[in-house]
Design an enzyme around this catalytic site. Structure first.
Site, mmCIF file in Angstrom:
data_model
loop_
_atom_site.group_PDB
_atom_site.id
_atom_site.type_symbol
_atom_site.label_atom_id
_atom_site.label_comp_id
_atom_site.label_asym_id
_atom_site.label_seq_id
_atom_site.Cartn_x
_atom_site.Cartn_y
_atom_site.Cartn_z
ATOM 1 N N GLU A 1 0.803 -1.228 0.000
ATOM 2 C CA GLU A 1 0.000 0.000 0.000
ATOM 3 C C GLU A 1 0.833 1.274 0.000
ATOM 4 O OE1 GLU A 1 -0.803 -2.668 1.773
ATOM 5 O OE2 GLU A 1 -2.831 -3.205 1.131
ATOM 6 N N HIS B 1 -12.143 -4.606 8.356
ATOM 7 C CA HIS B 1 -12.594 -4.425 6.968
ATOM 8 C C HIS B 1 -13.909 -3.639 6.908
ATOM 9 C CE1 HIS B 1 -9.758 -7.726 6.480
ATOM 10 N NE2 HIS B 1 -9.787 -7.558 5.179
#
Lengths: 327, 322
Positions: free
Chosen positions: A61, A130
């Site tokens: 990321e 999440h």
């Protein structure tokens, strides 16, 4: 021509049209190619535009956020998909310390036209890592624009505007909205960033709702209408810059306001909205204290009932509106 | 040390640039000591051969990403010393209009996409510059400078990996100056050399004497040509030394005077001077004239900077878009 599309299809159409119009638009992200993205948003784009412009990335990321920055600095318009908003924590240094600051820090001599798209929100049983709605973190950063559309039409127009914007944009897509459907014009069009929209007009109470909370606010307004309560629903659509004028105009009209947002209540987007109301002359129009409905002060739990309890639901909006009317 | 059959003018230009960097930083240090600078700085005195050797291998339209110790990179890439000094003094005429300072000097038009206050912060960005070059087919190259400390950041590993899988035209140049602030490189990694890590990414890794500008130039040229030809990234480690502390707060408890003296005996400017004088490419007395010219260029930059206006506080929010 306008026809019905899902929110996910509207996002995809914006990406496709942006890529057709501008060869500098490239997509970066984990599993966005063959897989089509974790939520299927980029389905078919690899086939249409090829691996040069639709880049499946490793799970890195920090690097891919920086990659988008470097590409943006040197002539491309990258659109980065961060698979879940929770993972944006792994992008923070590049996004906050680099992308947001480069233009200012370099005395205006450089621009970073990148879009970071990311699915946010609870409701899928994906639990604590999440399901986050972290948009308030980025609203706190000068140098980032934060966009959170709630309808397919807004998603397409705001994404096209975000891609053409010369500055970094965090584009928040609520997961539960992906399958919602609505009218979307076929041709490319842009909706201006920083402009709220009154999604439903009303006279008794204003509900300012963001992102995935907008459909819940509208459903609550339908129910309350049956009781004879007229609810106005305002969707800021862009959280930074925030269209304060539209919100204040509605509050002046109705004199009562509920702010609904999914992120944790403390210091969330609604805290800023409430503060702006309190700082303005709209305060004198209030007939009841502002009510904030935000996410519970806990990580998003797994169990279905607990998860529902952690995030404002339609019923909570109805109750909150009754509360401000009773005050 | 070899002259690598470079034209004399080019060798003299490299010497002049190293002298200019040295003069700039000695002046920066002096101004700081006199209390004429608001803010911090990180001096690269001793490391000039890396900046000059690498940038000499680049075209004017190539890019670099620099570090917090970036004065040398910026000047070697061709920046205007006056606008650099103005930025150092926080003036409106500086490269960043006084908004960036020493740690954020960027000369975007000249291909320097910025010094960086975050260790390893430029590495991910370099991959994107490489991506952009590849997509645009422009034939440029991007150099990412970083230190031995940054080699232990996750961003380093993610970035080198990304550049390698996509064959991006990026050259990763590690300036191993032996210390990450106070942490000796020997204590911060088990590998002998930073360049040993290249094998983990399937790319060439090479370590050169970073006090030898011609060795740096030769290795950088090879890596740059490889990148330009589509061969992908290289990890080039230049072993060097910073003579000064990390920043002004540094009491240098982590090293000895003897160690500093040993490295200073390898001074990159002196080494090039000796070589050029031995080969008759610089005449006796000429070196002193070159050094004096560099100092005068810096003095002129100080005069320009000091005569320049401060940014007006009413412009605080210029270039803020959200």
């Amino acid at each position: 021509m306008t026809r019905e599309l899902s929110y996910a299809e509207a996002v995809r159409e914006a990406l496709r049209q942006a890529m057709e119009q501008d060869p500098g638009v490239v997509l970066l992200g984990e599993d966005i190619g063959t897989y089509g993205g974790a939520f299927g948003v980029t389905d078919g784009l690899l086939e249409q535009f090829g691996p040069e412009r639709v880049r499946d990335t490793p799970i890195s990321e920090a690097a891919i956020t920086g990659c988008a920055i470097g590409a943006a600095l040197t002539g491309l318009r990258p659109v980065l998909e961060v698979q879940f908003m929770d993972f944006i924590t792994l992008c923070m240094e590049q996004l906050v310390l680099q992308a947001a600051k480069i233009r200012y820090m370099f005395g205006g001599k450089a621009q970073v036209p990148l879009v970071l798209r990311t699915p946010a929100g609870a409701g899928t049983g994906a639990a604590a890592q999440h399901s986050e709605s972290l948009e308030a973190w980025f609203v706190h950063v000068p140098g980032l624009k934060v966009v959170a559309p709630s309808t397919p039409r807004d998603a397409k127009g705001l994404l096209l505007a975000s891609i053409r914007d010369p500055n970094p944009v965090v584009f928040v897509e609520h997961k539960l909205l992906y399958r919602t459907r609505g009218p979307v014009p076929e041709e490319p069009y842009e909706l201006p960033l920083g402009r709220a929209e009154v999604k439903r007009e009303g006279t008794d109470v204003t509900v300012v709702a963001t992102s995935g909370m907008v459909p819940r606010a509208l459903a609550a307004a339908d129910r309350l209408a049956e009781e004879g309560v007229s609810v106005e629903v305002v969707d800021p659509r862009t959280l930074r810059p925030l269209d304060t004028d539209t919100i204040l105009a509605s509050v002046r009209k109705t004199g009562r306001v509920v702010v609904v947002y999914e992120g944790v209540k403390t210091l969330g987007v609604g805290a800023e909205i409430a503060a702006r109301i309190a700082e303005s002359d709209a305060l004198y129009h209030l007939q009841a204290p502002v009510v904030r409905l935000g996410g519970a002060e806990c990580p998003i739990p797994y169990n279905r009932n607990l998860e529902r309890a952690a995030v404002p639901q339609e019923e909570d909006v109805v109750q909150a509106v009754r509360q401000v009317l009773a005050a | 040390m070899k002259t690598a059959s470079l034209p004399t003018e080019r060798l003299r230009a490299m010497l002049a640039t190293m002298l200019l960097i040295r003069a700039f930083e000695e002046k920066a240090e002096e101004l700081y000591g006199l209390g004429r600078v608001h803010g911090t700085m990180h001096l690269s005195i001793g490391q000039e051969a890396v900046a000059v050797g690498v940038c000499e291998a680049l075209r004017p339209d190539d890019y670099i990403l620099s570090t917090h110790r970036g004065h040398g990179h910026c000047l070697a890439k061709g920046a205007d010393v006056r606008r650099m000094m103005a930025e150092f003094l926080g003036k409106e005429t500086g490269y960043c209009r006084g908004r960036g300072g020493s740690m954020h000097i960027a000369d975007v038009e000249g291909g320097n996409l910025g010094a960086n206050g975050i260790v390893g912060g430029g590495l991910p960005i370099a991959t994107g510059v490489g991506l952009s070059i590849q997509v645009r087919g422009s034939g440029q190259v991007c150099v990412a400078f970083f230190g031995d400390g940054a080699a232990n950041e996750g961003a380093f590993h993610e970035s080198v990996n990304l550049a390698s899988i996509w064959d991006l035209p990026v050259v990763f140049v590690c300036e191993n100056n032996q210390y990450a602030m106070s942490m000796p490189v020997r204590q911060s990694m088990r590998v002998e050399r930073v360049s040993d890590r290249a094998c983990a990414y399937g790319i060439p890794g090479r370590t050169v004497d970073g006090m030898d500008v011609l060795a740096v130039f030769e290795a950088a040229s090879e890596a740059v040509e490889r990148a330009r030809a589509g061969g992908g990234p290289t990890l080039l480690e230049c072993v060097t030394y910073r003579y000064r502390g990390h920043s002004k707060s540094d009491r240098q408890r982590y090293r000895t005077r003897e160690e500093v003296a040993r490295w200073r005996a390898q001074d990159p400017i002196e080494r090039l001077r000796r070589l050029l004088e031995e080969q008759g490419l610089v005449q006796p007395g000429e070196f002193d004239a070159l050094a004096a010219a560099a100092r005068e260029q810096v003095e002129e930059a100080v005069r320009f900077a000091e005569a320049s206006p401060e940014p007006d506080p009413s412009t605080l929010l210029e270039d803020v878009y959200a």
